[in-house]
Design an enzyme around this catalytic site. Structure first.
Site, mmCIF file in Angstrom:
data_model
loop_
_atom_site.group_PDB
_atom_site.id
_atom_site.type_symbol
_atom_site.label_atom_id
_atom_site.label_comp_id
_atom_site.label_asym_id
_atom_site.label_seq_id
_atom_site.Cartn_x
_atom_site.Cartn_y
_atom_site.Cartn_z
ATOM 1 N N GLY A 157 -14.628 -3.225 4.809
ATOM 2 C CA GLY A 157 -15.140 -2.248 5.825
ATOM 3 C C GLY A 157 -16.139 -3.040 6.863
ATOM 4 O O GLY A 157 -17.166 -3.474 6.430
ATOM 5 N N GLY A 158 -15.725 -3.277 7.989
ATOM 6 C CA GLY A 158 -16.495 -3.815 8.950
ATOM 7 C C GLY A 158 -16.518 -5.315 8.854
ATOM 8 O O GLY A 158 -17.508 -5.971 9.553
ATOM 9 N N ILE A 163 -13.733 -0.171 1.018
ATOM 10 C CA ILE A 163 -13.672 1.429 1.368
ATOM 11 C C ILE A 163 -12.678 1.553 2.158
ATOM 12 O O ILE A 163 -12.243 0.664 3.111
ATOM 13 C CB ILE A 163 -14.719 2.094 1.666
ATOM 14 N N ASN A 164 -11.942 2.751 2.040
ATOM 15 C CA ASN A 164 -11.071 3.302 3.132
ATOM 16 C C ASN A 164 -12.072 3.795 4.254
ATOM 17 O O ASN A 164 -13.179 3.798 4.166
ATOM 18 C CB ASN A 164 -10.212 4.182 2.527
ATOM 19 N N THR A 165 -11.339 4.456 5.163
ATOM 20 C CA THR A 165 -12.203 4.873 6.573
ATOM 21 C C THR A 165 -12.910 6.072 6.199
ATOM 22 O O THR A 165 -12.777 7.076 5.261
ATOM 23 C CB THR A 165 -11.370 5.280 7.644
ATOM 24 N N GLY A 224 -9.813 -5.743 8.291
ATOM 25 C CA GLY A 224 -9.163 -4.668 8.682
ATOM 26 C C GLY A 224 -9.367 -4.844 10.332
ATOM 27 O O GLY A 224 -8.661 -5.633 11.049
ATOM 28 N N ASN A 275 0.942 -1.324 -0.042
ATOM 29 C CA ASN A 275 0.155 -0.002 0.266
ATOM 30 C C ASN A 275 0.910 1.337 0.138
ATOM 31 O O ASN A 275 1.740 1.420 0.892
ATOM 32 C CB ASN A 275 -0.929 -0.143 1.131
ATOM 33 N N LYS A 280 -7.342 2.236 -4.179
ATOM 34 C CA LYS A 280 -8.216 2.272 -2.991
ATOM 35 C C LYS A 280 -9.074 3.592 -2.841
ATOM 36 O O LYS A 280 -8.612 4.852 -2.669
ATOM 37 C CB LYS A 280 -7.443 1.966 -1.504
ATOM 38 N N CYS A 302 -5.153 10.275 0.963
ATOM 39 C CA CYS A 302 -4.118 11.264 1.636
ATOM 40 C C CYS A 302 -4.543 12.777 1.163
ATOM 41 O O CYS A 302 -4.885 12.995 -0.102
ATOM 42 C CB CYS A 302 -2.765 11.075 1.330
HETATM 43 C C1 FMN Z 1 -5.286 1.561 12.467
HETATM 44 C C2 FMN Z 1 -5.634 1.432 10.984
HETATM 45 C C3 FMN Z 1 -4.798 2.110 10.130
HETATM 46 C C4 FMN Z 1 -4.989 2.017 8.697
HETATM 47 N N1 FMN Z 1 -3.985 2.380 7.902
HETATM 48 C C5 FMN Z 1 -4.180 2.367 6.484
HETATM 49 C C6 FMN Z 1 -3.354 2.756 5.627
HETATM 50 O O1 FMN Z 1 -2.146 2.882 6.214
HETATM 51 N N2 FMN Z 1 -3.439 2.672 4.281
HETATM 52 C C7 FMN Z 1 -4.601 2.580 3.859
HETATM 53 O O2 FMN Z 1 -4.867 2.758 2.576
HETATM 54 N N3 FMN Z 1 -5.599 2.182 4.752
HETATM 55 C C8 FMN Z 1 -5.553 2.075 6.122
HETATM 56 N N4 FMN Z 1 -6.354 1.821 6.885
HETATM 57 C C9 FMN Z 1 -7.823 1.553 6.355
HETATM 58 C C10 FMN Z 1 -8.174 0.031 6.226
HETATM 59 O O3 FMN Z 1 -7.240 -0.448 5.351
HETATM 60 C C11 FMN Z 1 -9.638 -0.158 5.650
HETATM 61 O O4 FMN Z 1 -9.579 0.472 4.568
HETATM 62 C C12 FMN Z 1 -10.681 0.450 6.675
HETATM 63 O O5 FMN Z 1 -10.439 0.256 7.956
HETATM 64 C C13 FMN Z 1 -11.995 -0.443 6.449
HETATM 65 O O6 FMN Z 1 -11.941 -1.624 6.733
HETATM 66 P P1 FMN Z 1 -12.563 -2.370 8.196
HETATM 67 O O7 FMN Z 1 -13.697 -1.759 8.774
HETATM 68 O O8 FMN Z 1 -12.272 -3.900 8.184
HETATM 69 O O9 FMN Z 1 -11.071 -1.833 9.380
HETATM 70 C C14 FMN Z 1 -6.188 1.945 8.139
HETATM 71 C C15 FMN Z 1 -7.368 1.483 9.143
HETATM 72 C C16 FMN Z 1 -7.110 0.953 10.442
HETATM 73 C C17 FMN Z 1 -8.183 0.758 11.360
#
Ligand code: FMN
Ligand code: FAD
Ligand code: FES
Lengths: 258, 309
Positions: free
Chosen positions: B247-248, B195-197, B269, B103, B169, B134
C-alpha cells in the site's frame, strides 16, 4: 524500450500554452517509429504520481534527440513547462504501436489540435516512401498552427483550418478532408479530438478507405501491465489497451462512442 | 568489512530470496517489465487476478489520478484460469527464477474453489494469493472479505482444494480488519497480505458525472500508505502467520516502515507505474539500510516498532 534519464537540449515556448521540448535520448531515437510515444516523469517528486504520455513529434538522429510538442493543460504539463535546459527527465520509450507506413500511395494526414504532434514524424516517414501526401492541420486559431512550417518540406499540399478563420480555411479539418476525398486517397491517418476522430472514422467507412487513428486514454504503467488505458474495441466486450495495442488503431478496430 | 545482510525470508513454507515482491494487477504476468529490469532479482511476482472464466473487465475510463493516489476500476480483466495455465504460466516459468504467486478471484465460493483446484499441483506455481475483496454475487454483491464469516467460508473452501501455500489478501474496507484476519487464519490461511485498495470515487465537474466508467474504483498509492501501515501493525500482532505488507510503497523508506510495523515481506504496486525500477531500487535501499545500521538479517526488523529493542 527502456527507461532513460534524458537531458533537455532545448525547450521553447511556441504559443500561449504550448511548448516544444527536445530531449537527448539516442536509445529511443534509434528505435522510434512514427506514432509511438514516450512516458515522461514531469517532476522529481511524487506529485504528480504518474507519468504523462506524449507522442514523438520528431526525431533527429544526428543530435540523438527526440522532440515532443505539448500543451499545458494541468499539473504535470505545467511542471514540465518549467523544466530548464540541461535538466534530466526520466523517460520510458519508445512505447506503443505506431502507424503502419504506406509505399507509393495517395495518403491524407489529418491533425487536429494537439493531435498535430505525432503527424510531423509520420509525414517525414511517409515522405521517404514515394507517397503523395496531403496534410490537413486544424486548430482553434493561428497560434495553434505555429508548427505548420516544419510540415511544409514533406508535402506540396499542406492545408490549414482554424475555428476563428485567423489562418487558412475558417472551419474544421474535417471539412478539408471532405474536399480531399474527391482526390480518391488510399489511406487516411488521423490524430485529434474525439469528435474529429469520429467524423474521420465515419467518412473512411462511408468511402471504404483504410484509416488509422491515434487514440488517447489516461495511462498508469504505459507498457501494457495495468490494463488501465483501455478503449472500446469492436465486438462484444473487448477492451484494447491504448498504450500497447495502440495508440494507433485501424478505424474499424475501435468503437468511439462514449 | 561486514557481511552482506541476509535478505532471505520464508513465508508459509515458501522460500523467498528476498522480501520484495510486486503486487497483483500492477505487474501483469511480469513480461511487460522485462524490457526494464530482470524481475527474477525480486523475491516474487504476484500475478494479475485470475478467475474461472475469462473476464473482459470494466468499461473505460478505468483510471483517475488523485492527490498522491490512483483510483482504478480495471474489473479483474484476465484471460481465465485455463488460458493462464496454457499460455501465460509456461512463459513465466521459463523466464523467471523467482516465486510465482498466483492471485485468484471469484464471484462465488464455488468459483474460488474450482480455480484453486485447477491450480493445485501445477508445477511452477509457488503459492496462491486470494483476493477476497470481490463482490459475492449470491449475497447481493457484498465483498467476501467484508465479514469474518464469508471470508472464512471462501478460505475454507479453497483450503480444501489445495496444498499450496495460501496467502489471503485482506480488504481495508472493513470495520475490524483484525477480526477478519483471525477468521481467515482459523480457516486455513498460511499467510496474509494487506492491504488491497480502498473503495473510492471521483466526479468530473465539467461532465457532471463520475470519472470512472464503473463509478467506484480502488484507491492505491502513497495516499493509502498510513492506512496500510496501521493495518499491518494491528494484524501482525494478532495472528501467528506472516504478513506481506503493501500500500503506497515507492521506495526503501516506505518498505522499512512496513517491516517495522510487522510485515515479513512487502509488495510494490502503484509504485511500479511511477518508475518501473521502484521494486529493484527498494530492494537495494533495504540492503543498504541494513548494512548501515549493522543488522545481519531483515528478520531482525520485523515488528521492531511494536516489539521494541
Ligand atoms: C491497476 C491495479 C490493478 C490491481 N489489480 C489487482 C488484482 O487483480 N487483484 C488484487 O488482489 N489486487 C489488485 N490490485 C491491488 C494491489 O495489488 C495492491 O494491493 C494495492 O494497489 C495497494 O498497493 P499499492 O498502493 O502499492 O498499489 C490492483 C491495484 C492496481 C493499482
Ligand atoms: C498516447 C498519447 C499521446 C499523447 N501525446 C500528446 C502530445 O504529443 N502532446 C500533448 O500536448 N498531449 C499529448 N497527450 C495528452 C497528454 O498526455 C495529457 O495532456 C497530459 O497527460 C496531461 O497531464 P497534466 O498533468 O498536465 O493534466 P491533468 O491534470 O492530468 O489533466 C488536466 C485536464 O486534461 C484532461 N486530460 C489529461 N490527459 C488527458 C488525456 N490523455 N485524454 C483526455 N483528456 C485528458 C483531464 O481530464 C483534465 O481535465 C497524449 C496522450 C496520449 C495517451
Ligand atoms: S497504461 Fe497500463 S496497460 Fe496501458
Amino acid at each position: 524500450m527502456g527507461v532513460y534519464e534524458a537531458r533537455v537540449i532545448s525547450h521553447q515556448k511556441l504559443q500561449e500554452s504550448a511548448y516544444l521540448l527536445e530531449l537527448h535520448c539516442p536509445e529511443i531515437v534509434e528505435k522510434a517509429q512514427a506514432g509511438q510515444f514516450v512516458h515522461l516523469k514531469c517532476s522529481e517528486t511524487l506529485a504528480p504520481l504518474l507519468r504523462r504520455p506524449f507522442s514523438i513529434h520528431k526525431t533527429d538522429a544526428a543530435r540523438g534527440s527526440l522532440s515532443i510538442y505539448y500543451a499545458v493543460v494541468g499539473e504535470g504539463t505545467d511542471l514540465l513547462s518549467k523544466v530548464s535546459i540541461n535538466e534530466q527527465l526520466s523517460v520510458l520509450g519508445p512505447l506503443g504501436k505506431g502507424f503502419q507506413l504506406t509505399k507509393g500511395k495517395n495518403v491524407v494526414v489529418i491533425g487536429g489540435g494537439m493531435g498535430i504532434a505525432p503527424m510531423l514524424f509520420l509525414a517525414e516517414e511517409l515522405s521517404k516512401n514515394d507517397n503523395k501526401i496531403t496534410i490537413l492541420l486544424g486548430a482553434r486559431d493561428k497560434e495553434g498552427l505555429l508548427v505548420k512550417d516544419s510540415f511544409a518540406r514533406f508535402t506540396n499540399d499542406l492545408q490549414l483550418a482554424t475555428d476563428d478563420g485567423s489562418l487558412g480555411h475558417k472551419g474544421t479539418v474535417v471539412e478539408l478532408l471532405k474536399e480531399s476525398l474527391q482526390d480518391n486517397p488510399t489511406m487516411l491517418y488521423a490524430c485529434g479530438p474525439l469528435p474529429m476522430l469520429k467524423e474521420v472514422k465515419r467518412l473512411s467507412e462511408k468511402e471504404g478507405i483504410p484509416c488509422q487513428l491515434s487514440l488517447e486514454a489516461r495511462m498508469a504503467c504505459g507498457i501494457g501491465a495495468c490494463l488501465g488505458c483501455t478503449c472500446k474495441g469492436k465486438g462484444e466486450k473487448y477492451y484494447p489497451k491504448v498504450c500497447s495495442d495502440g495508440p494507433v488503431f485501424w478505424a474499424e478496430e475501435v468503437d468511439l462512442s462514449e | 568489512m561486514s557481511k552482506a545482510p541476509d535478505l532471505s525470508m520464508e513465508i508459509a513454507g515458501l522460500k523467498l530470496k528476498n522480501p520484495v515482491l510486486v503486487a497483483s494487477g500492477t505487474f501483469g504476468f511480469g513480461m511487460e517489465y522485462c524490457d526494464y529490469f530482470n524481475p527474477s532479482v525480486l523475491g516474487g511476482i504476484m500475478t494479475k487476478g485470475i478467475t474461472l472464466e475469462p473476464r473482459p473487465g470494466n468499461p473505460p475510463p478505468r483510471l483517475c489520478e488523485t492527490p498522491a493516489g490512483l483510483l482504478n476500476s480495471i474489473g479483474l480483466e484476465n484471460p481465465g484460469v485455463d488460458d493462464f495455465l496454457a499460455s501465460y504460466l509456461p512463459v513465466m516459468k521459463e523466464k523467471f527464477s523467482t516465486a510465482i504467486i498466483v492471485n485468484i478471484a471469484g464471484s462465488t465460493v464455488e468459483q474460488y474453489a474450482e480455480v484453486s483446484s485447477k491450480l493445485d499441483g501445477v508445477e511452477g506455481i509457488d503459492a496462491l494469493e486470494v483476493n477476497i475483496s470481490c463482490p459475492n454475487v449470491k449475497e447481493g454483491g457484498m465483498a467476501f472479505g467484508a465479514t469474518a464469516q464469508s471470508a472464512a467460508q471462501v478460505v475454507a473452501a479453497i483450503r480444501n482444494e489445495t496444498s499450496l501455500p495460501l496467502i489471503v489478501k485482506l480488504s481495508p474496507n472493513v470495520t475490524d480488519i483484525v477480526e477478519i484476519a483471525q477468521a481467515v487464519v482459523d480457516a486455513g490461511a498460511d499467510a496474509l497480505s494487506l492491504i488491497n485498495t480502498l473503495l473510492g470515487m471521483a466526479i468530473d465537474i465539467e461532465k457532471e458525472k463520475p470519472v470512472l466508467g464503473n463509478v467506484f474504483g480502488g484507491l492505491s498509492g502513497p495516499a493509502v500508505k498510513p492506512v496500510a501501515v496501521r493495518a499491518v501493525w494491528q494484524v501482525s500482532q494478532s495472528v501467528d502467520v506472516p504478513v506481506i505488507g503493501m500500500g503506497g510503497i515507492t521506495g526503501a523508506e516506505d518498505a522499512l516502515e512496513f517491516f517495522m510495523a510487522g510485515a515479513s515481506a512487502v509488495a510494490i504496486g502503484t509504485g511500479n507505474f511511477t518508475d518501473p525500477l521502484t521494486a529493484v531500487k527498494t530492494l537495494s535501499g533495504i540492503e543498504e539500510y541494513l548494512t548501515e545500521k549493522g543488522y545481519a538479517s531483515i528478520k531482525e526488523l520485523i515488528g521492531k516498532a511494536w516489539k521494541g529493542s
